[in-house]
Design a protein around this motif. Structure first.
Motif, PDB file in Angstrom:
ATOM      1  N   LEU A 128       0.859  -1.178   0.000  1.00 44.31           N
ATOM      2  CA  LEU A 128       0.000   0.000   0.000  1.00 44.31           C
ATOM      3  C   LEU A 128       0.897   1.231   0.000  1.00 44.31           C
ATOM      4  CD1 LEU A 128      -2.859   1.223   0.232  1.00 44.31           C
ATOM      5  CD2 LEU A 128      -2.621   1.086   2.716  1.00 44.31           C
ATOM      6  N   SER A 129       0.825   2.030  -1.063  1.00 45.00           N
ATOM      7  CA  SER A 129       1.732   3.172  -1.215  1.00 45.00           C
ATOM      8  C   SER A 129       1.228   4.428  -0.523  1.00 45.00           C
ATOM      9  CB  SER A 129       1.968   3.459  -2.703  1.00 45.00           C
ATOM     10  OG  SER A 129       2.505   2.323  -3.345  1.00 45.00           O
ATOM     11  N   ILE A 130      -0.088   4.642  -0.517  1.00 45.15           N
ATOM     12  CA  ILE A 130      -0.665   5.802   0.170  1.00 45.15           C
ATOM     13  C   ILE A 130      -1.821   5.336   1.040  1.00 45.15           C
ATOM     14  CG2 ILE A 130       0.047   7.542  -1.520  1.00 45.15           C
ATOM     15  CD1 ILE A 130      -2.758   7.431  -2.706  1.00 45.15           C
ATOM     16  N   ARG A 131      -1.929   5.926   2.207  1.00 43.78           N
ATOM     17  CA  ARG A 131      -2.963   5.503   3.147  1.00 43.78           C
ATOM     18  C   ARG A 131      -4.266   6.266   2.961  1.00 43.78           C
ATOM     19  NH1 ARG A 131      -1.220   1.944   6.654  1.00 43.78           N
ATOM     20  NH2 ARG A 131       1.016   1.710   6.984  1.00 43.78           N
ATOM     21  N   LYS A 132      -4.183   7.443   2.323  1.00 41.32           N
ATOM     22  CA  LYS A 132      -5.386   8.245   2.115  1.00 41.32           C
ATOM     23  C   LYS A 132      -5.393   8.809   0.707  1.00 41.32           C
ATOM     24  CE  LYS A 132      -6.163   9.738   6.915  1.00 41.32           C
ATOM     25  NZ  LYS A 132      -6.326  10.896   7.831  1.00 41.32           N
ATOM     26  N   ILE A 133      -6.596   8.995   0.176  1.00 41.99           N
ATOM     27  CA  ILE A 133      -6.790   9.664  -1.111  1.00 41.99           C
ATOM     28  C   ILE A 133      -7.649  10.889  -0.855  1.00 41.99           C
ATOM     29  CG2 ILE A 133      -7.860   9.497  -3.394  1.00 41.99           C
ATOM     30  CD1 ILE A 133      -7.220   6.539  -3.408  1.00 41.99           C
ATOM     31  N   ASN A 134      -7.241  12.026  -1.417  1.00 48.47           N
ATOM     32  CA  ASN A 134      -8.024  13.247  -1.267  1.00 48.47           C
ATOM     33  C   ASN A 134      -9.249  13.200  -2.178  1.00 48.47           C
ATOM     34  OD1 ASN A 134      -6.217  14.341   0.571  1.00 48.47           O
ATOM     35  ND2 ASN A 134      -5.000  15.340  -1.008  1.00 48.47           N
ATOM     36  N   VAL A 135     -10.401  13.476  -1.596  1.00 46.05           N
ATOM     37  CA  VAL A 135     -11.641  13.508  -2.371  1.00 46.05           C
ATOM     38  C   VAL A 135     -12.328  14.849  -2.158  1.00 46.05           C
ATOM     39  CG1 VAL A 135     -11.910  11.011  -2.122  1.00 46.05           C
ATOM     40  CG2 VAL A 135     -13.114  12.522  -0.553  1.00 46.05           C
ATOM     41  N   THR A 136     -13.117  15.256  -3.146  1.00 56.06           N
ATOM     42  CA  THR A 136     -13.869  16.504  -3.069  1.00 56.06           C
ATOM     43  C   THR A 136     -15.348  16.208  -3.297  1.00 56.06           C
ATOM     44  OG1 THR A 136     -11.982  17.776  -3.893  1.00 56.06           O
ATOM     45  CG2 THR A 136     -14.148  18.824  -4.025  1.00 56.06           C
ATOM     46  N   ALA A 137     -16.181  16.659  -2.355  1.00 56.42           N
ATOM     47  CA  ALA A 137     -17.634  16.435  -2.428  1.00 56.42           C
ATOM     48  C   ALA A 137     -18.270  17.118  -1.232  1.00 56.42           C
ATOM     49  CB  ALA A 137     -17.950  14.944  -2.416  1.00 56.42           C
ATOM     50  N   PRO A 138     -19.608  17.269  -1.217  1.00 53.70           N
ATOM     51  CA  PRO A 138     -20.274  17.701   0.013  1.00 53.70           C
ATOM     52  C   PRO A 138     -19.994  16.672   1.111  1.00 53.70           C
ATOM     53  CG  PRO A 138     -21.780  17.830  -1.856  1.00 53.70           C
ATOM     54  CD  PRO A 138     -20.566  17.098  -2.336  1.00 53.70           C
ATOM     55  N   TYR A 139     -19.820  17.120   2.340  1.00 51.63           N
ATOM     56  CA  TYR A 139     -19.372  16.206   3.390  1.00 51.63           C
ATOM     57  C   TYR A 139     -20.326  15.025   3.592  1.00 51.63           C
ATOM     58  CZ  TYR A 139     -22.654  17.699   7.073  1.00 51.63           C
ATOM     59  OH  TYR A 139     -23.778  17.926   7.820  1.00 51.63           O
ATOM     60  N   GLN A 140     -21.635  15.227   3.316  1.00 55.78           N
ATOM     61  CA  GLN A 140     -22.587  14.134   3.513  1.00 55.78           C
ATOM     62  C   GLN A 140     -22.339  12.973   2.545  1.00 55.78           C
ATOM     63  OE1 GLN A 140     -23.278  17.292   2.542  1.00 55.78           O
ATOM     64  NE2 GLN A 140     -25.302  17.924   3.218  1.00 55.78           N
ATOM     65  N   SER A 141     -21.670  13.256   1.419  1.00 56.66           N
ATOM     66  CA  SER A 141     -21.444  12.233   0.393  1.00 56.66           C
ATOM     67  C   SER A 141     -20.129  11.483   0.578  1.00 56.66           C
ATOM     68  CB  SER A 141     -21.438  12.885  -1.002  1.00 56.66           C
ATOM     69  OG  SER A 141     -22.651  13.570  -1.244  1.00 56.66           O
ATOM     70  N   ILE A 142     -19.334  11.916   1.542  1.00 57.32           N
ATOM     71  CA  ILE A 142     -18.001  11.343   1.704  1.00 57.32           C
ATOM     72  C   ILE A 142     -18.055  10.140   2.640  1.00 57.32           C
ATOM     73  CG2 ILE A 142     -15.652  11.795   2.508  1.00 57.32           C
ATOM     74  CD1 ILE A 142     -16.019  14.681   1.632  1.00 57.32           C
ATOM     75  N   PRO A 143     -17.557   8.970   2.181  1.00 60.72           N
ATOM     76  CA  PRO A 143     -17.591   7.755   3.015  1.00 60.72           C
ATOM     77  C   PRO A 143     -16.489   7.756   4.065  1.00 60.72           C
ATOM     78  CG  PRO A 143     -16.512   7.283   0.938  1.00 60.72           C
ATOM     79  CD  PRO A 143     -16.978   8.719   0.849  1.00 60.72           C
TER      80      PRO A 143
END
Length: 199
Positions: A128-143
């Protein structure tokens, strides 16, 4: 995203000396950046929280939406930045970013790899090279996590950000960043060489 209730107190005394005294008492100086702006830049509201209240959220792989109560003022926010002591690794300062139901936010979400990769079955090792991926969305849509199926990932192959898609999310990490890969091990190279010789 999980929610986390946190109480704060408005901060009266400012400056490095006051901040140092607060930290000695187990209190962490914080800023929250909201809708208010001056000269086009967000204005910070300064407050404090108890480290004992914040610890669970800080030292956790989870990503939280904070329900801040600052002396009766309600704010919904995410952590923008945490400043740690360079030697002791203790928390020095926390910046929060106020969010609402309509505004998109960009935040790093933990990656979870699911399945047994074909390359691992062939003797390789999953990295596993990265532990997090940056995502953009309204906060309610973010898992809470980004689930990635690695079952068909072969030996010597990788999954990059460009290979992924999640409904309702824009991936903000650069497309060519490697998320995970299956690398050859000494055992897998030996097996491949034996197979080649047999042929």
């Amino acid at each position: 995203m999980k929610e986390f209730a946190l109480n704060g107190q408005k901060r009266e005394a400012l400056g490095k000396k006051a901040s140092k005294l607060l930290r000695k008492e187990g209190v962490i100086p914080c800023n929250i950046y909201g809708e208010n702006k001056a000269d086009g830049k967000p204005v910070a509201e300064q407050f404090t929280v108890l480290m004992s209240d914040l610890r669970k959220a800080i030292y956790s792989p989870e990503v939280y939406v904070f329900n801040l109560n600052i002396e009766g003022e309600a704010h919904k926010a995410i952590i923008k930045e945490i400043q740690f002591h360079p030697v002791k690794d203790t928390v020095m300062h926390v910046d929060f970013y106020e969010i609402n139901d309509t505004k998109d936010i960009t935040i790093g979400i933990p990656v979870k790899l699911n399945g047994l990769a074909q390359g691992v079955r062939d003797g390789g090792k999953l990295n596993l090279s990265i532990r997090k991926i940056n995502v953009t969305a309204p906060y309610q849509s973010i898992p809470e996590v980004l689930n990635i199926d690695v079952t068909n990932l072969e030996l010597g192959k990788s999954i990059k950000v460009r290979d992924l898609s999640f409904e309702g999310l824009v991936l903000s990490t650069p497309a060519d960043v490697v998320v995970c890969s299956v690398k050859a091990t000494r055992a897998s190279r030996s097996a491949a060489a034996t197979e080649s010789t047999a042929e």
